[in-house]
Structure formats: structure tokens, C-alpha cells
Scaffold this active site. Structure first.
Site, PDB file in Angstrom:
ATOM      1  N   TRP A 182      36.555  17.006   7.524  1.00  0.00           N
ATOM      2  CA  TRP A 182      35.615  16.526   7.352  1.00  0.00           C
ATOM      3  C   TRP A 182      35.134  15.335   8.778  1.00  0.00           C
ATOM      4  O   TRP A 182      35.989  14.717   9.051  1.00  0.00           O
ATOM      5  CB  TRP A 182      34.927  15.610   6.407  1.00  0.00           C
ATOM      6  CG  TRP A 182      35.517  16.290   4.945  1.00  0.00           C
ATOM      7  CD1 TRP A 182      34.255  16.663   4.501  1.00  0.00           C
ATOM      8  CD2 TRP A 182      36.498  16.697   4.104  1.00  0.00           C
ATOM      9  NE1 TRP A 182      34.238  17.639   3.874  1.00  0.00           N
ATOM     10  CE2 TRP A 182      35.041  17.299   3.392  1.00  0.00           C
ATOM     11  CE3 TRP A 182      37.294  16.547   4.314  1.00  0.00           C
ATOM     12  CZ2 TRP A 182      36.434  17.368   2.287  1.00  0.00           C
ATOM     13  CZ3 TRP A 182      38.708  16.623   2.975  1.00  0.00           C
ATOM     14  CH2 TRP A 182      37.361  17.670   2.365  1.00  0.00           C
ATOM     15  N   HIS A 203      31.049  12.963   2.693  1.00  0.00           N
ATOM     16  CA  HIS A 203      30.979  13.767   1.683  1.00  0.00           C
ATOM     17  C   HIS A 203      30.587  12.966   0.183  1.00  0.00           C
ATOM     18  O   HIS A 203      30.414  11.527  -0.066  1.00  0.00           O
ATOM     19  CB  HIS A 203      31.866  14.449   0.799  1.00  0.00           C
ATOM     20  CG  HIS A 203      32.992  13.957   0.752  1.00  0.00           C
ATOM     21  ND1 HIS A 203      34.340  14.727   0.255  1.00  0.00           N
ATOM     22  CD2 HIS A 203      33.364  12.666   1.405  1.00  0.00           C
ATOM     23  CE1 HIS A 203      35.279  13.759  -0.004  1.00  0.00           C
ATOM     24  NE2 HIS A 203      35.124  13.104   0.788  1.00  0.00           N
ATOM     25  N   ARG A 229      27.708  13.997   9.070  1.00  0.00           N
ATOM     26  CA  ARG A 229      29.086  14.924   9.414  1.00  0.00           C
ATOM     27  C   ARG A 229      28.889  14.775  11.550  1.00  0.00           C
ATOM     28  O   ARG A 229      27.975  15.389  11.786  1.00  0.00           O
ATOM     29  CB  ARG A 229      29.652  16.299   8.847  1.00  0.00           C
ATOM     30  CG  ARG A 229      29.798  15.366   7.920  1.00  0.00           C
ATOM     31  CD  ARG A 229      30.496  17.232   7.218  1.00  0.00           C
ATOM     32  NE  ARG A 229      30.564  16.412   5.707  1.00  0.00           N
ATOM     33  CZ  ARG A 229      31.177  17.661   4.694  1.00  0.00           C
ATOM     34  NH1 ARG A 229      31.112  18.898   5.297  1.00  0.00           N
ATOM     35  NH2 ARG A 229      30.920  17.481   3.932  1.00  0.00           N
ATOM     36  N   GLN A 243      23.779  15.366  -0.299  1.00  0.00           N
ATOM     37  CA  GLN A 243      25.366  15.672  -1.755  1.00  0.00           C
ATOM     38  C   GLN A 243      24.954  15.951  -2.712  1.00  0.00           C
ATOM     39  O   GLN A 243      24.193  14.155  -3.215  1.00  0.00           O
ATOM     40  CB  GLN A 243      25.735  15.697  -0.965  1.00  0.00           C
ATOM     41  CG  GLN A 243      26.862  16.423   0.236  1.00  0.00           C
ATOM     42  CD  GLN A 243      28.407  16.469  -0.090  1.00  0.00           C
ATOM     43  OE1 GLN A 243      29.107  15.927  -0.470  1.00  0.00           O
ATOM     44  NE2 GLN A 243      28.963  17.331   0.932  1.00  0.00           N
ATOM     45  N   VAL A 286      40.806  18.473  -5.963  1.00  0.00           N
ATOM     46  CA  VAL A 286      40.578  19.960  -6.661  1.00  0.00           C
ATOM     47  C   VAL A 286      42.332  20.699  -7.106  1.00  0.00           C
ATOM     48  O   VAL A 286      42.812  21.069  -6.037  1.00  0.00           O
ATOM     49  CB  VAL A 286      39.404  20.334  -7.024  1.00  0.00           C
ATOM     50  CG1 VAL A 286      38.137  19.586  -7.137  1.00  0.00           C
ATOM     51  CG2 VAL A 286      39.433  21.146  -5.470  1.00  0.00           C
ATOM     52  N   ALA A 342      35.304  18.855 -11.301  1.00  0.00           N
ATOM     53  CA  ALA A 342      34.574  17.616  -9.920  1.00  0.00           C
ATOM     54  C   ALA A 342      33.453  18.611  -8.824  1.00  0.00           C
ATOM     55  O   ALA A 342      34.546  19.986  -8.764  1.00  0.00           O
ATOM     56  CB  ALA A 342      34.929  16.912  -9.414  1.00  0.00           C
TER      57      ALA A 342
HETATM   58  C1  FA5 Z   1      33.083  18.606   0.453  1.00  0.00           C
HETATM   59  O1  FA5 Z   1      31.884  17.521   0.884  1.00  0.00           O
HETATM   60  C2  FA5 Z   1      33.401  18.075  -1.231  1.00  0.00           C
HETATM   61  N1  FA5 Z   1      33.361  17.099  -1.310  1.00  0.00           N
HETATM   62  C3  FA5 Z   1      32.833  18.827  -2.426  1.00  0.00           C
HETATM   63  C4  FA5 Z   1      33.744  18.989  -3.229  1.00  0.00           C
HETATM   64  C5  FA5 Z   1      33.424  18.069  -4.059  1.00  0.00           C
HETATM   65  C6  FA5 Z   1      34.813  19.884  -3.803  1.00  0.00           C
HETATM   66  C7  FA5 Z   1      33.985  18.257  -5.728  1.00  0.00           C
HETATM   67  C8  FA5 Z   1      35.524  19.962  -4.564  1.00  0.00           C
HETATM   68  C9  FA5 Z   1      34.704  19.322  -5.402  1.00  0.00           C
HETATM   69  P1  FA5 Z   1      32.201  21.226   1.545  1.00  0.00           P
HETATM   70  O2  FA5 Z   1      32.961  20.485   2.911  1.00  0.00           O
HETATM   71  O3  FA5 Z   1      32.416  22.787   1.668  1.00  0.00           O
HETATM   72  O4  FA5 Z   1      32.773  20.257   0.416  1.00  0.00           O
HETATM   73  O5  FA5 Z   1      30.097  20.420   1.062  1.00  0.00           O
HETATM   74  C10 FA5 Z   1      29.996  21.070   0.236  1.00  0.00           C
HETATM   75  C11 FA5 Z   1      28.449  21.193   0.286  1.00  0.00           C
HETATM   76  O6  FA5 Z   1      27.461  20.677   1.074  1.00  0.00           O
HETATM   77  C12 FA5 Z   1      28.223  22.684   1.548  1.00  0.00           C
HETATM   78  O7  FA5 Z   1      28.300  23.604   0.072  1.00  0.00           O
HETATM   79  C13 FA5 Z   1      27.030  22.842   1.393  1.00  0.00           C
HETATM   80  O8  FA5 Z   1      25.591  23.147   0.891  1.00  0.00           O
HETATM   81  C14 FA5 Z   1      26.665  20.960   2.122  1.00  0.00           C
HETATM   82  N2  FA5 Z   1      27.219  21.233   3.272  1.00  0.00           N
HETATM   83  C15 FA5 Z   1      28.122  20.669   3.920  1.00  0.00           C
HETATM   84  N3  FA5 Z   1      28.199  20.221   5.088  1.00  0.00           N
HETATM   85  C16 FA5 Z   1      26.781  20.478   5.226  1.00  0.00           C
HETATM   86  C17 FA5 Z   1      25.935  20.625   6.717  1.00  0.00           C
HETATM   87  N4  FA5 Z   1      26.379  20.495   8.128  1.00  0.00           N
HETATM   88  N5  FA5 Z   1      25.314  20.558   6.952  1.00  0.00           N
HETATM   89  C18 FA5 Z   1      23.527  20.425   5.480  1.00  0.00           C
HETATM   90  N6  FA5 Z   1      24.753  21.296   3.832  1.00  0.00           N
HETATM   91  C19 FA5 Z   1      26.510  20.705   4.233  1.00  0.00           C
END
Ligand code: FA5
Length: 374
Positions: A182, A203, A229, A243, A286, A342
Site C-alpha cells: 500500500w 483501503h 495511494r 472501495q 486474512v 472480509a
Molecule cells: C485491498 O485494498 C484489501 N484491503 C482488500 C481486502 C479486504 C482483502 C478485505 C481481503 C479482505 P487491493 O489493494 O487488492 O486490496 O484493493 C482492493 C480492490 O480495490 C482492487 O481489487 C481494486 O478493485 C481496487 N483498487 C485497488 N487499487 C486501486 C487503484 N489504484 N485504483 C482503482 N482501484 C483500485
């Protein structure tokens, strides 16, 4: 500009001989001529400025009629009385006609302005400009509605967050390599390692611990909200995006519940025919962890040369998994009694899939041509 030229603008066919007045040798005939010419001109004058010019021309100090009166001394005494009376009579006549014309001109201009300003209530109204909800707001509401229909509640949390909730409580201690996942925008940039460092949440997962701290199971909530981010943007990555987090905790919750819930969500959002893929993934909070993808709308899952899915045929929309026992312990839950799942998804990516939007950067470019389509 010479006086007569100015006058010709006002009085069509004005008497040019009167523009250079001189003392006249008056006669009954010359007075009649002046009255006739002055009256004819008066009728054609349409505004107050020209009327004043007319007054100066005929009745002014060096006006035509004044010159006639001054010329009385030059005529025979026998004629003087009659011509004088005629001249005075002519003056009164012209003054009265001027007054009347001034009244008429005033009345006409009042009528014109009344007509111009009148409100025509029969005219069709101008259409009011209507705004609409931003596509992200619409899709966030649609996602939340899908989960509300499955018994989830909706809660929200802070966008400026403590390191404690964004990382520590999610089993990501300082120095843990997962922090690299992140790219964080620190508010306390000077010293991100200090005990209570502040950041823009990367997130919505920090709300997992906040919700669990504040209530006892059973819990079923979704948490929509904005995340930030520090990363380069491309067709599927923004530096600020939404999100929707999901959290379910209770007795006897299994991975089958997680899959069932997310399949049902995908069916409601994308219809029966869309393909869904779960793959193992790693998130420190998780165990086991997965990511969920939908087949790419642009290449219909072919992947070959597709810039949207980067040749893979799949677009990842969320991360998910069973809540790690350390997270449950961290909020004081009995891990022998409670389990939970989650998930966290990106609404913009879901809107891209649903509406065939080819670049996530359209969402926040403030281009009305894009926004008005929703
Ligand atoms: C997470 O942020 C975890 N907190 C998700 C999670 C929650 C996992 C609970 C397990 C349990 P990740 O970085 O993959 O994960 O982001 C989750 C979703 O947010 C991605 O699948 C995507 O749909 C969206 N996302 C992530 N980064 C970006 C970005 N830079 N721009 C747009 N959408 C994004």
C-alpha cells in the site's frame, strides 16, 4: 459637427434657410410659412432630444419666430399691430403644439417600454439544468443495495486514519514487508515510524477493527468510502478511488459462506452469464486469502493484446478471505467461538466492467461529456 447637420439627422427635409437665422422683415405670409413648416416637421419628430432642437430652431432666442418678432420695428406702424398680434399668436400656437407633441412622444415611448418589459406567461419555460449523481456514487449505492438485500448494514469511517488501524490492527506491524503493498500518503510524513502516525487510508479495511471494537458478533456490514495511494495512474489505477469493504463475523462462518455471498453479489451486479474467478492471494489480515476477478468486458476474456486486462482476460475487482485469527484476537474476540470473512472491492473497476468504460481516469477528469452519460 455644425448645428444644421445635426438637425438634419433629426428632421427629415428640415428648413435649411432657418439654420442661419437673421432678423426677418415680417409679413403675415412669412408667419404662415413658418407655422406650416414648423408644424410639418414637428409631426415627424419621434424623440425628446429632436423636439428640443426644434424648439431652439423656431422658438429659441435666435429662433425663426423670435427673429420675426424682433423684425416688427422695421415695418410700417399701420401693419405692425396686426402682424405683431399674428406673430404672438403663432408663438402661442407653436408652443402649444410642442407641448402636445412632447406629451405624445412620452406616451409612445412609455408604451414601447411597457410592451418590451411585459411578461408573457404563455411562452414555454426555459428548461432547468438538472444535475445527476456521479457514476461512482451510483455504483457504490448499487453495490451497497446488493449487500443490504443480503442482510448487511452500511457504515462509514474516517479517510484520515491512524497507522494503528490502517496497518497494525490488520496484522501488518512496522517493518512488515506487506506495508509495501500500500503506497501510503503519510500525513505525518516526517516520521512515519512514530507511534501514532497519521495517513490517508490506503483501503477501507481499517474499518474492520473499528467496527469489531465497537460491537459484538454477529456482524454483517459493508463500508463504502474513499481511499488514497501514492501510485502512478494508468487505465485501471487511480491515486484516489473508492472501495467497498465487507465484513461478516459470527459463529460457524466458513469459506463457503464467503464464496456464496460473493457469487450472489456478482450475479446481481453482472448477470448470470459473467465468468468469475477466485485465485489465492495474500493479505496479512486474512487466511486463506483470495482475489476475485471477472472476465474482461473489452476482449471478452481473450486477453490477447488487450490493454484493459493487460493480456490476462481477467479484471480483478476485489480481495477477500477469512479473517485472520490475530485480527480477531486484536479486538478481543474469542477465536474459538467466532470466525468471519472480509472483502474489499473497487467500485470504479466494477463500473468499468458494467458500462464498458475503458479508462478509470475518466471518472475524476470532470469532463461533462463523460459524466452526462450516466
Ligand atoms: C485491498 O485494498 C484489501 N484491503 C482488500 C481486502 C479486504 C482483502 C478485505 C481481503 C479482505 P487491493 O489493494 O487488492 O486490496 O484493493 C482492493 C480492490 O480495490 C482492487 O481489487 C481494486 O478493485 C481496487 N483498487 C485497488 N487499487 C486501486 C487503484 N489504484 N485504483 C482503482 N482501484 C483500485
Amino acid at each position: 459637427m455644425p448645428r444644421d447637420q445635426n438637425l438634419r439627422d433629426y428632421i427629415p427635409g428640415g428648413i435649411l434657410s432657418l439654420t442661419e437665422p437673421s432678423i426677418q422683415r415680417p409679413s403675415a405670409q412669412s408667419i404662415e410659412d413658418i407655422i406650416a413648416a414648423a408644424s410639418a416637421e414637428l409631426e415627424s419628430i419621434q424623440d425628446l432630444a429632436a423636439l428640443d432642437q426644434w424648439r431652439v430652431l423656431y422658438l429659441g432666442r435666435r429662433g425663426a419666430l423670435t427673429m420675426v418678432l424682433r423684425g416688427l420695428a422695421s415695418i410700417e406702424v399701420s401693419e405692425r399691430k396686426a402682424v405683431g398680434a399674428l406673430a404672438n399668436q403663432a408663438k402661442t400656437t407653436l408652443e402649444d403644439r410642442l407641448k402636445e407633441r412632447v406629451r405624445q412622444v412620452n406616451e409612445e415611448s412609455l408604451k414601447i417600454s411597457e410592451n418590451r418589459d411585459r411578461l408573457d406567461v404563455t411562452l414555454p419555460g426555459r428548461p432547468a439544468l438538472k444535475g445527476s449523481l456521479h457514476p461512482t456514487t451510483q455504483i457504490v449505492r448499487e453495490i451497497c443495495d446488493a449487500f443490504v438485500a443480503m442482510g448487511f448494514g452500511v457504515v462509514e469511517g474516517p479517510e484520515v486514519e491512524w497507522d494503528h488501524y490502517n496497518f497494525e490492527m490488520l496484522n501488518i506491524p512496522k517493518g512488515h514487508p506487506a506495508r509495501d503493498m500500500w503506497n501510503t500518503l503519510w500525513v505525518d510524513y516526517d516520521d512515519p515510524e512514530k507511534e501514532k502516525a497519521m495517513l490517508l487510508r490506503t483501503h477501507t479495511s481499517p474499518m474492520q477493527a473499528r467496527v469489531m471494537e465497537s460491537r459484538e458478533p454477529p456482524i454483517r456490514v459493508v463500508v463504502p468510502g474513499k481511499c488514497y495511494r501514492y501510485e502512478a495512474t494508468d487505465a485501471t489505477h487511480e491515486w484516489h478511488f473508492y472501495q467497498v469493504e465487507g465484513l461478516a463475523v459470527g459463529e460457524g462462518i466458513t469459506f463457503a459462506d464467503l464464496k456464496g455471498t460473493l457469487y450472489e453479489f456478482a450475479r446481481r451486479m453482472f448477470g448470470e452469464e459473467r465468468k468469475i474467478r477466485f485465485r489465492c492471494d495474500y493479505f496479512p489480515f486474512v487466511e486463506p486469502g483470495v482475489d476475485m476477478s471477472i472476465d474482461c468486458f473489452a476482449c471478452q476474456g481473450d486477453g490477447d493484446g488487450c490493454r484493459i486486462c493487460r493480456d490476462s482476460g481477467w479484471i480483478e475487482i476485489m480481495g477477500a478471505g477469512m479473517i485472520h485469527p490475530r485480527v480477531l484476537e486484536g479486538v478481543g474476540y474469542d477465536v474459538e467461538k467466532y470466525t468471519g470473512f472480509a472483502f474489499g472491492m473497487g467500485p470504479e473497476r466494477i463500473a468499468m466492467l458494467k458500462y464498458g468504460i475503458d479508462d478509470i481516469r475518466h471518472f475524476y477528469a470532470n469532463d461533462l461529456r463523460f459524466l452526462r452519460q450516466f
